[in-house]
Every structure is written in structure tokens, then in C-alpha cells.
Design a protein around this motif. Structure first.
Motif, short mmCIF file in Angstrom:
data_model
loop_
_atom_site.label_atom_id
_atom_site.label_comp_id
_atom_site.label_asym_id
_atom_site.label_seq_id
_atom_site.Cartn_x
_atom_site.Cartn_y
_atom_site.Cartn_z
N LEU A 32 101.90 9.57 -86.53
CA LEU A 32 103.15 8.91 -86.97
C LEU A 32 103.53 9.11 -88.28
CD1 LEU A 32 103.40 5.67 -84.81
CD2 LEU A 32 104.65 7.53 -84.53
N ARG A 86 104.53 12.69 -88.70
CA ARG A 86 105.67 13.10 -87.86
C ARG A 86 105.28 14.18 -87.06
NH1 ARG A 86 111.02 13.07 -91.51
NH2 ARG A 86 111.21 10.84 -91.90
N TRP A 144 105.25 14.48 -83.54
CA TRP A 144 105.56 13.47 -82.10
C TRP A 144 105.09 14.20 -81.11
CZ3 TRP A 144 107.03 9.70 -84.75
CH2 TRP A 144 107.94 10.08 -85.85
N LEU A 145 105.37 15.62 -80.79
CA LEU A 145 104.66 16.06 -79.59
C LEU A 145 102.80 16.05 -79.64
CD1 LEU A 145 106.52 19.46 -79.32
CD2 LEU A 145 106.82 17.52 -78.00
N LEU A 153 101.44 13.70 -81.07
CA LEU A 153 101.25 12.10 -80.66
C LEU A 153 101.36 11.44 -79.10
CD1 LEU A 153 100.73 9.16 -81.43
CD2 LEU A 153 103.18 8.91 -81.75
N ILE A 154 102.17 12.48 -78.42
CA ILE A 154 102.51 11.97 -77.16
C ILE A 154 101.45 12.76 -76.30
CG2 ILE A 154 103.92 12.75 -75.01
CD1 ILE A 154 106.33 12.73 -77.20
N SER A 159 102.22 22.40 -85.73
CA SER A 159 103.46 21.98 -85.72
C SER A 159 104.31 22.42 -86.83
CB SER A 159 103.31 20.27 -85.93
OG SER A 159 104.48 19.41 -86.19
#
Length: 170
Positions: free
Chosen positions: A43, A46, A48-49, A51-52, A97
Motif C-alpha cells: 500500500l 502503491r 495495487w495489482l 497487493l490484490i 510495476s
């Protein structure tokens, strides 16, 4: 010594020297906080993908192990190994990322800490070219001998060894 990769935003029509305050230095190696608090580290950066994917892997792994009747101790060991993998691969995930977005890798720097890496990079960068060709393009395939448009295309078919043309005297 740690190795840092330097990433710069792909600005529309701007030279890299116009966005030097936005350069990102990613340290290669083990990230302790990604190991201890993986979701919060993701987080904070940043991702996000990632993290998911991490949350899905954790939940699916936990559910699959509980359905298989695996004990709590072994499930804890598996989650510990997932966290350990997160600590080792955190910098690779961050570089992935950045490369999938609007960033490009400029260089690699070896330094003791981030400040020394910045100083070393900008000292080298100030004395070298400052145009767009300074960036490292790692997406193109290597040149081959079968494609005539590439610089390492095949030469004439009649060249054998050290002799430029067969039958010619020196």
C-alpha cells in the motif's frame, strides 16, 4: 553493496532532465518491512495489482490448506514462506510495476545507501549524454543473423573463414 535501479517517468515530449525530482531509486535485495508487513508495504508503495495478487494468494492458500486438513502449524509455516518470498521479491515487484506503467529504467547504480546512489548517478549523468538515448531499453529482442534489417545480418554467402573471396590471390 546494494544495487539500485534508476527509473524516470516517460514524460510526453519532455527530456529526462526536466523531471529529475521524480526519479525513483529501487534497491535490490531483501526488504524487511515487506517481509514483516507485506500488505502495508505494498500500500505504501502503491503497488495495487501486486497487493490484490498477494491477498488472493494468501486467502486461497489459507482456504486450500484448511480444506486439505493441514494443521495450523504447517499453515503458519506456509504463510511464513509466502511472507519470506515477499521480502525477497519486493524490489522485483516494484520494478515490474514501474516498467508496466509510464516509467523507464535509466541506469543501475552500486552504492551504500539511497543518498550515495543518487549522488553517484547524478554525477555520472551530468557528465554523460542527457538525451533520450541514455535510457536502457530492455524490451527489444537481441539482434540475430537471420533478419537482414538488423546490424548483425548475414554477410555474403561466399565468405569462408579468413578469406574474403574464394580464388583471389593475395
Amino acid at each position: 553493496m546494494p544495487v539500485y535501479t534508476v527509473h524516470a517517468p516517460k514524460s510526453a515530449g519532455l527530456a529526462p532532465s526536466a523531471a529529475t525530482d521524480k526519479f525513483v531509486f529501487v534497491r535490490d535485495g531483501f526488504h524487511f518491512w515487506a517481509f514483516v508487513a507485506g500488505p502495508f508495504w505494498l500500500l505504501f508503495h502503491r503497488l495495487w495489482l501486486v497487493l490484490i495478487g498477494y491477498l488472493v494468494l494468501s486467502f486461497v492458500g489459507e482456504i486450500a490448506l484448511s480444506k486439505l486438513g493441514v494443521g495450523a502449524g504447517l499453515r503458519g509455516i506456509v504463510m511464513f514462506l509466502v511472507a519470506l518470498l515477499m521480502g525477497f521479491e519486493a524490489s522485483s515487484l516494484r520494478r515490474w510495476s514501474l516498467s508496466s506503467g509510464k516509467w523507464r529504467q535509466l541506469d543501475m547504480v552500486v552504492a551504500d545507501n539511497t543518498e550515495a546512489a543518487e549522488r553517484r548517478f547524478f554525477d555520472h549523468w551530468a557528465t554523460s549524454r542527457r538525451d533520450e538515448s541514455y535510457s536502457t531499453d530492455r524490451g527489444a529482442p537481441p539482434p540475430t543473423r537471420r533478419v537482414p534489417a538488423q546490424p548483425f545480418a548475414r554477410g555474403p554467402e561466399d565468405v569462408i573463414g579468413l578469406f574474403p573471396q574464394p580464388g583471389v590471390t593475395r
